[in-house]
Each structure stands twice: as C-alpha cells, then as structure tokens.
Write an enzyme that holds these catalytic residues in place. Sequence first.
Site, PDB file in Angstrom:
ATOM      1  N   ASP A   1       1.668 -75.259 -59.415  1.00 53.32           N
ATOM      2  CA  ASP A   1       1.468 -75.017 -57.988  1.00 53.32           C
ATOM      3  C   ASP A   1       0.347 -75.944 -57.516  1.00 53.32           C
ATOM      4  OD1 ASP A   1       3.339 -73.162 -57.080  1.00 53.32           O
ATOM      5  OD2 ASP A   1       2.246 -71.482 -57.972  1.00 53.32           O
TER       6      ASP A   1
ATOM      7  N   GLU B   1      18.577 -75.284 -48.449  1.00 50.07           N
ATOM      8  CA  GLU B   1      18.190 -75.864 -49.745  1.00 50.07           C
ATOM      9  C   GLU B   1      19.308 -75.696 -50.765  1.00 50.07           C
ATOM     10  OE1 GLU B   1      14.296 -74.695 -51.158  1.00 50.07           O
ATOM     11  OE2 GLU B   1      14.953 -74.904 -53.247  1.00 50.07           O
TER      12      GLU B   1
ATOM     13  N   ARG C   1      18.348 -71.106 -50.226  1.00 49.73           N
ATOM     14  CA  ARG C   1      17.515 -70.499 -49.185  1.00 49.73           C
ATOM     15  C   ARG C   1      17.549 -71.315 -47.909  1.00 49.73           C
ATOM     16  NH1 ARG C   1      11.794 -70.965 -52.619  1.00 49.73           N
ATOM     17  NH2 ARG C   1      12.162 -73.077 -53.327  1.00 49.73           N
TER      18      ARG C   1
ATOM     19  N   ARG D   1       6.810 -54.624 -57.763  1.00 48.88           N
ATOM     20  CA  ARG D   1       5.799 -53.654 -57.328  1.00 48.88           C
ATOM     21  C   ARG D   1       6.417 -52.311 -56.969  1.00 48.88           C
ATOM     22  NH1 ARG D   1       4.213 -57.911 -53.401  1.00 48.88           N
ATOM     23  NH2 ARG D   1       2.910 -59.372 -54.535  1.00 48.88           N
TER      24      ARG D   1
ATOM     25  N   ARG E   1       6.938 -65.297 -62.875  1.00 55.90           N
ATOM     26  CA  ARG E   1       6.212 -65.716 -61.674  1.00 55.90           C
ATOM     27  C   ARG E   1       6.368 -64.734 -60.532  1.00 55.90           C
ATOM     28  NH1 ARG E   1       5.664 -71.101 -60.603  1.00 55.90           N
ATOM     29  NH2 ARG E   1       6.870 -70.997 -58.704  1.00 55.90           N
TER      30      ARG E   1
ATOM     31  N   TYR F   1       5.436 -77.142 -64.475  1.00 59.65           N
ATOM     32  CA  TYR F   1       5.519 -76.655 -63.105  1.00 59.65           C
ATOM     33  C   TYR F   1       4.110 -76.277 -62.676  1.00 59.65           C
ATOM     34  CZ  TYR F   1       6.754 -74.575 -58.797  1.00 59.65           C
ATOM     35  OH  TYR F   1       6.816 -74.334 -57.447  1.00 59.65           O
TER      36      TYR F   1
ATOM     37  N   ARG G   1      15.282 -80.338 -62.421  1.00 59.26           N
ATOM     38  CA  ARG G   1      16.132 -79.924 -61.326  1.00 59.26           C
ATOM     39  C   ARG G   1      15.630 -80.602 -60.074  1.00 59.26           C
ATOM     40  NH1 ARG G   1      16.301 -75.591 -58.689  1.00 59.26           N
ATOM     41  NH2 ARG G   1      14.314 -74.772 -59.375  1.00 59.26           N
TER      42      ARG G   1
HETATM   43  P1  FAD Z   1       3.418 -84.838 -56.577  1.00 56.71           P
HETATM   44  O1  FAD Z   1       3.083 -84.114 -55.329  1.00 56.71           O
HETATM   45  O2  FAD Z   1       4.834 -84.879 -57.014  1.00 56.71           O
HETATM   46  O3  FAD Z   1       2.849 -86.328 -56.439  1.00 56.71           O
HETATM   47  C1  FAD Z   1       3.186 -87.362 -57.347  1.00 56.71           C
HETATM   48  C2  FAD Z   1       3.256 -88.656 -56.569  1.00 56.71           C
HETATM   49  O4  FAD Z   1       3.386 -89.747 -57.494  1.00 56.71           O
HETATM   50  C3  FAD Z   1       4.458 -88.735 -55.640  1.00 56.71           C
HETATM   51  O5  FAD Z   1       4.038 -88.961 -54.309  1.00 56.71           O
HETATM   52  C4  FAD Z   1       5.267 -89.926 -56.192  1.00 56.71           C
HETATM   53  O6  FAD Z   1       5.887 -90.695 -55.171  1.00 56.71           O
HETATM   54  C5  FAD Z   1       4.188 -90.728 -56.897  1.00 56.71           C
HETATM   55  N1  FAD Z   1       4.742 -91.601 -57.944  1.00 56.71           N
HETATM   56  C6  FAD Z   1       5.539 -91.247 -58.974  1.00 56.71           C
HETATM   57  N2  FAD Z   1       5.848 -92.337 -59.704  1.00 56.71           N
HETATM   58  C7  FAD Z   1       5.237 -93.396 -59.134  1.00 56.71           C
HETATM   59  C8  FAD Z   1       5.188 -94.772 -59.430  1.00 56.71           C
HETATM   60  N3  FAD Z   1       5.854 -95.314 -60.468  1.00 56.71           N
HETATM   61  N4  FAD Z   1       4.464 -95.601 -58.633  1.00 56.71           N
HETATM   62  C9  FAD Z   1       3.785 -95.092 -57.559  1.00 56.71           C
HETATM   63  N5  FAD Z   1       3.819 -93.779 -57.241  1.00 56.71           N
HETATM   64  C10 FAD Z   1       4.514 -92.931 -58.009  1.00 56.71           C
HETATM   65  N6  FAD Z   1       3.074 -75.247 -54.731  1.00 56.71           N
HETATM   66  C11 FAD Z   1       2.367 -74.251 -54.148  1.00 56.71           C
HETATM   67  O7  FAD Z   1       1.183 -74.069 -54.452  1.00 56.71           O
HETATM   68  N7  FAD Z   1       2.938 -73.459 -53.182  1.00 56.71           N
HETATM   69  C12 FAD Z   1       4.228 -73.610 -52.782  1.00 56.71           C
HETATM   70  O8  FAD Z   1       4.711 -72.874 -51.899  1.00 56.71           O
HETATM   71  C13 FAD Z   1       4.991 -74.633 -53.386  1.00 56.71           C
HETATM   72  N8  FAD Z   1       6.274 -74.830 -53.032  1.00 56.71           N
HETATM   73  C14 FAD Z   1       7.001 -75.812 -53.640  1.00 56.71           C
HETATM   74  C15 FAD Z   1       8.332 -75.997 -53.246  1.00 56.71           C
HETATM   75  C16 FAD Z   1       9.081 -76.993 -53.828  1.00 56.71           C
HETATM   76  C17 FAD Z   1      10.510 -77.172 -53.391  1.00 56.71           C
HETATM   77  C18 FAD Z   1       8.508 -77.808 -54.835  1.00 56.71           C
HETATM   78  C19 FAD Z   1       9.312 -78.873 -55.508  1.00 56.71           C
HETATM   79  C20 FAD Z   1       7.200 -77.642 -55.222  1.00 56.71           C
HETATM   80  C21 FAD Z   1       6.430 -76.632 -54.629  1.00 56.71           C
HETATM   81  N9  FAD Z   1       5.091 -76.458 -54.976  1.00 56.71           N
HETATM   82  C22 FAD Z   1       4.366 -75.456 -54.381  1.00 56.71           C
HETATM   83  C23 FAD Z   1       4.434 -77.309 -55.998  1.00 56.71           C
HETATM   84  C24 FAD Z   1       3.699 -78.536 -55.391  1.00 56.71           C
HETATM   85  O9  FAD Z   1       4.623 -79.378 -54.762  1.00 56.71           O
HETATM   86  C25 FAD Z   1       2.970 -79.268 -56.529  1.00 56.71           C
HETATM   87  O10 FAD Z   1       1.986 -78.420 -57.079  1.00 56.71           O
HETATM   88  C26 FAD Z   1       2.259 -80.551 -56.121  1.00 56.71           C
HETATM   89  O11 FAD Z   1       3.118 -81.395 -55.434  1.00 56.71           O
HETATM   90  C27 FAD Z   1       1.733 -81.234 -57.370  1.00 56.71           C
HETATM   91  O12 FAD Z   1       1.035 -82.390 -57.036  1.00 56.71           O
HETATM   92  P2  FAD Z   1       1.114 -83.684 -57.978  1.00 56.71           P
HETATM   93  O13 FAD Z   1       0.096 -84.630 -57.441  1.00 56.71           O
HETATM   94  O14 FAD Z   1       1.028 -83.283 -59.390  1.00 56.71           O
HETATM   95  O15 FAD Z   1       2.604 -84.249 -57.806  1.00 56.71           O
HETATM   96  N1  UDP Z   2      14.345 -65.423 -58.145  1.00 54.73           N
HETATM   97  C1  UDP Z   2      15.504 -64.723 -57.925  1.00 54.73           C
HETATM   98  N2  UDP Z   2      15.788 -64.303 -56.652  1.00 54.73           N
HETATM   99  C2  UDP Z   2      14.978 -64.572 -55.608  1.00 54.73           C
HETATM  100  C3  UDP Z   2      13.791 -65.279 -55.842  1.00 54.73           C
HETATM  101  C4  UDP Z   2      13.511 -65.712 -57.126  1.00 54.73           C
HETATM  102  O1  UDP Z   2      16.268 -64.511 -58.847  1.00 54.73           O
HETATM  103  O2  UDP Z   2      15.288 -64.160 -54.470  1.00 54.73           O
HETATM  104  C5  UDP Z   2      14.058 -65.868 -59.530  1.00 54.73           C
HETATM  105  C6  UDP Z   2      14.649 -67.256 -59.829  1.00 54.73           C
HETATM  106  O3  UDP Z   2      15.049 -67.290 -61.185  1.00 54.73           O
HETATM  107  C7  UDP Z   2      13.457 -68.163 -59.616  1.00 54.73           C
HETATM  108  C8  UDP Z   2      12.321 -67.297 -60.151  1.00 54.73           C
HETATM  109  O4  UDP Z   2      12.663 -65.962 -59.739  1.00 54.73           O
HETATM  110  O5  UDP Z   2      13.577 -69.380 -60.311  1.00 54.73           O
HETATM  111  C9  UDP Z   2      10.940 -67.657 -59.636  1.00 54.73           C
HETATM  112  O6  UDP Z   2      10.926 -67.556 -58.214  1.00 54.73           O
HETATM  113  P1  UDP Z   2      10.025 -68.485 -57.341  1.00 54.73           P
HETATM  114  O7  UDP Z   2      10.134 -68.124 -55.918  1.00 54.73           O
HETATM  115  O8  UDP Z   2       8.684 -68.575 -57.959  1.00 54.73           O
HETATM  116  O9  UDP Z   2      10.793 -69.847 -57.588  1.00 54.73           O
HETATM  117  P2  UDP Z   2      10.608 -71.300 -57.075  1.00 54.73           P
HETATM  118  O10 UDP Z   2      11.404 -71.422 -55.848  1.00 54.73           O
HETATM  119  O11 UDP Z   2       9.152 -71.565 -56.890  1.00 54.73           O
HETATM  120  O12 UDP Z   2      11.238 -71.970 -58.239  1.00 54.73           O
END
Ligand code: FAD
Ligand code: UDP
Length: 393
Positions: A360, A310, A287, A182, A178, A358, A256
């Site tokens: 986005d 975090e 982070r 560069r 991911r 996973y 996780r």
């Molecule tokens: P979710 O957003 O998880 O929605 C699922 C919903 O279902 C939740 O609100 C939950 O409460 C509900 N639910 C579950 N079970 C039940 C139940 N039994 N009854 C009623 N409700 C229920 N994506 C990016 O594009 N850019 C980013 O920078 C980025 N950063 C991220 C950073 C973190 C720390 C994390 C964890 C994810 C990140 N993502 C990012 C990914 C992004 O969060 C997901 O792509 C997105 O949330 C997926 O949407 P979803 O609808 O599949 O799931």
């Molecule tokens: N990673 C790393 N160092 C960094 C950033 C990322 O080793 O400073 C590695 C780590 O294994 C991570 C993966 O690259 O799980 C993907 O990074 P990304 O930022 O996409 O991770 P996310 O936070 O979305 O899991």
Amino acid sequence: MQLDSFDVVVVGAGFFGATIAERVANALGRKVCVLDRRAHVGGNAYSEIDPDSGIEVHRYGTHIFHTNSEVVWRYLQRFTEFTGYRHRVFTVAQGRLYSMPINLATISAAFGRAMTPEEARRAIAAETDAVGANAAQNLEDKAIASVGRTLYDLLIRGYTQKQWQTEPRELSADIIGRLPVRLSFDDRYFDDRYEGMPLDGYTAIFDRMLKSPNIELHLGVDYFDVADQIRPDQLVIYTGPIDRFFRYRCGELGWRTVDFAREVHDVADFQGTSVINYADADVPFTRIHEFRHLHPERDYREPKTTIYREYSRFAGRKDEPYYPINTATDRAILSGYRMMMDKYPNIVFGGRLGSYKYLDMHQAIGAALKTFENEVTAFLAGQAMPSTAAVAG
Ligand code: FAD
Ligand code: UDP
C-alpha cells in the site's frame, strides 16, 4: 541529461522513488535525477482532472490513503493536508446490495434476518469446518473458516475468481487476510488510525515532494535507454519490475493487471458512493469507481460524473503490472533474482515492482524512509551497503 553528474539516480517517480529523492535532496542536500518512463509523476497514485467532467480521477484506480504509522503520517503532512474521508464499500450480489467488508449488517442481510453479534458468530461457526482461519493454507479455506459458506459463496468466490482468474484454492490465504470481518456495525473499509484523501489530490503531493533545486525530473525516459551512462559507483534506486532489470533471465514474474473503461455520464451522481464491487461471476467487471465521491468537500457543480469500470486479467510483458500473483513458481523466480542483486551493490531495488510485493502507499513510503536511513545515507557516506538488505518493504 548528464546522468553521471548526479549523486543518486532514482528510477520511478512513484511513492517509493519520490520519498527517497525528497530525502536525499532535502535532508542530505545531494543532487538527484528522477526518471520515469511515464509522462507524469506519481506512479500508480497519479491523479488528474477529467477534461469532460472536471472531476479529479485516479488514472490507475481509486487510491485511499490509510496508515497506522505515525512516522509516515507525519512525513506526509509536510506535503499535504488530508480530508476526513472514510472509505466505505458496497457489493452487489444476485441483485442485492451488501456492506463490505463483512460486518453485522452484511451477515444479517445475507441470512435474511436481524442478528446480534452472538447470533452472527453462531451462524458462521455452524458453517465452518474444524480447520481454523489461522491454519488455513489457501484463500478458500481461510475465507470459509472466517465467514462460513453462505457468505463465501455470495460475496467472495465469484469476485476472487474474476479478480485473480485463479481458483481461490490456489491463492495465498494472505490475500483475504487483508479484509477484516466484524461482528459489529462498523462498516469502514480500513481499520487504520489515520485515513483521508489528500486535500489537493495525489499529484500535488508529488509536485511538492519533487520541487527542490537538488532534484532534476525527466519524464518519458526509460531507464534502460540511458543505463549505459551510470557510473559503477553511482547509487541507483530502481523501482521498476525486478525481472525486467535482469532481462528475465530467471523467468517472468506473474502479475495481474487491470483495464479501466472510462465513462462520463450527464448526471450529478451515478451510483451514490465511490466504489461498488460486483461479486457475481457473470458480471465481467469487478467494480465501478465514481471519483466525485472521494471529495465530498469539493464544489463539483457540473451535472456530470466520471466512472471507471474495472476489469482484471493476467499481465503480459507490455501491460502495466498491478498485483503480484506470488505463486510458488513466482517465489522461486524471485529468489533467483535476489541472488543476482549481489553483483550490483550500487543498485537498491525497492517499491512494489522492485521488491515484487503488494505494498500500500503507506508501506511504500515507510519502506523508502527506512531504505533512506539504513542504506542510502550509508552508501553516500562512502560506507559499504549491505547487499542482502537491498529489497525494501
Ligand atoms: P509505482 O507507483 O508503481 O511507481 C513505479 C514507477 O516506476 C512508475 O511510475 C513506473 O512508470 C516507473 N518505472 C518502472 N520501470 C521504469 C523504467 N524502466 N524506467 C523509468 N521508470 C520506470 N494503496 C493504498 O495505500 N491505498 C489504496 O487505496 C490503493 N489502491 C490501489 C488500487 C490499485 C488498482 C492498485 C494497482 C494499487 C493500489 N494501491 C493502493 C497501491 C499503490 O498504488 C502503491 O502502494 C504505490 O503505487 C507504490 O508506489 P511505488 O513507488 O512502489 O510504485
Ligand atoms: N474480496 C472479495 N470480495 C470483495 C472484496 C474483496 O472476495 O467484495 C477478496 C478478493 O479476493 C480480494 C481480497 O478480498 O483480492 C482483498 O480485497 P482488497 O479490497 O484488499 O483487494 P484489492 O482490490 O486491494 O486487491
């Protein structure tokens, strides 16, 4: 709430569920009930104003919107404008600051001398073994084949161990795939054609998506408390954890989770940028997020700032599942659940939790648009739904 009176019940108001609900309500004019067990819409993309600093924060960690999909980008324009935000990340390792993802500035800093692209390529090649990055079977091999030992030890090994609590040799090579590497000074975190922050924040997108006379939203409701009201021929879009749906009969899937420690500081700027990673294994957090930098166009006047530290760990049943670990055992458990889905032709499993992938945000929206077109419309038109295609994404 009279669940059986709706054409569709959507479980989860994250991007997957909200997209399907919006399409069913507005494109087909059918009635949708959206349930979420949380007290807010948006799933993990939810944003809110921190009461102590007045800054919009992302409760579940910094979310940056980016995509190459014309379809998804155009779809979202109906609900928001985007700013021109471009994500750039730094990593602290052994007291020094490096640009991330690895680029010519990172490589030059790590080797302690200015390098041309060709010199950097040679410096890395001298440290990689014969196994090419494409053939690498695990995260460690893939990372070393891509960036060499020096950069792996400095910036990747410790961070990955902290983030996954798993040895990098045990992790899938895809995870590191991911991150781009560069041999130029391009330091953007994402390569995608479209990138930005929603002008009014993420929650405003969901409020607009779900605002329809055909949509009824019920927050704070767990699907499993009301599932007995569902008719066997009623369409349900389930975006919760797939193992929970089947009462963990094939076992628990590995996730996780992350814990965020919130701090409000009486300074206008705590770290100078939105995200700084901490690579050293002995720093407990992975982070620090500082949300004011996601919206430099806003006039945040108070000399206060909100940061989240975090911390990453394995998720228990009661924790929020964030990242699928996806070991071989997990994949075997998942295939058991996939077989069980055949018995539920009226349920579409989707989104990050429902497909154990996973995703986005743009992938969750893209998968939901496809699911809507291919499965939901067919089901509502009274045709049979192909059960093997039930997992979107
Ligand atoms: P979710 O957003 O998880 O929605 C699922 C919903 O279902 C939740 O609100 C939950 O409460 C509900 N639910 C579950 N079970 C039940 C139940 N039994 N009854 C009623 N409700 C229920 N994506 C990016 O594009 N850019 C980013 O920078 C980025 N950063 C991220 C950073 C973190 C720390 C994390 C964890 C994810 C990140 N993502 C990012 C990914 C992004 O969060 C997901 O792509 C997105 O949330 C997926 O949407 P979803 O609808 O599949 O799931
Ligand atoms: N990673 C790393 N160092 C960094 C950033 C990322 O080793 O400073 C590695 C780590 O294994 C991570 C993966 O690259 O799980 C993907 O990074 P990304 O930022 O996409 O991770 P996310 O936070 O979305 O899991």
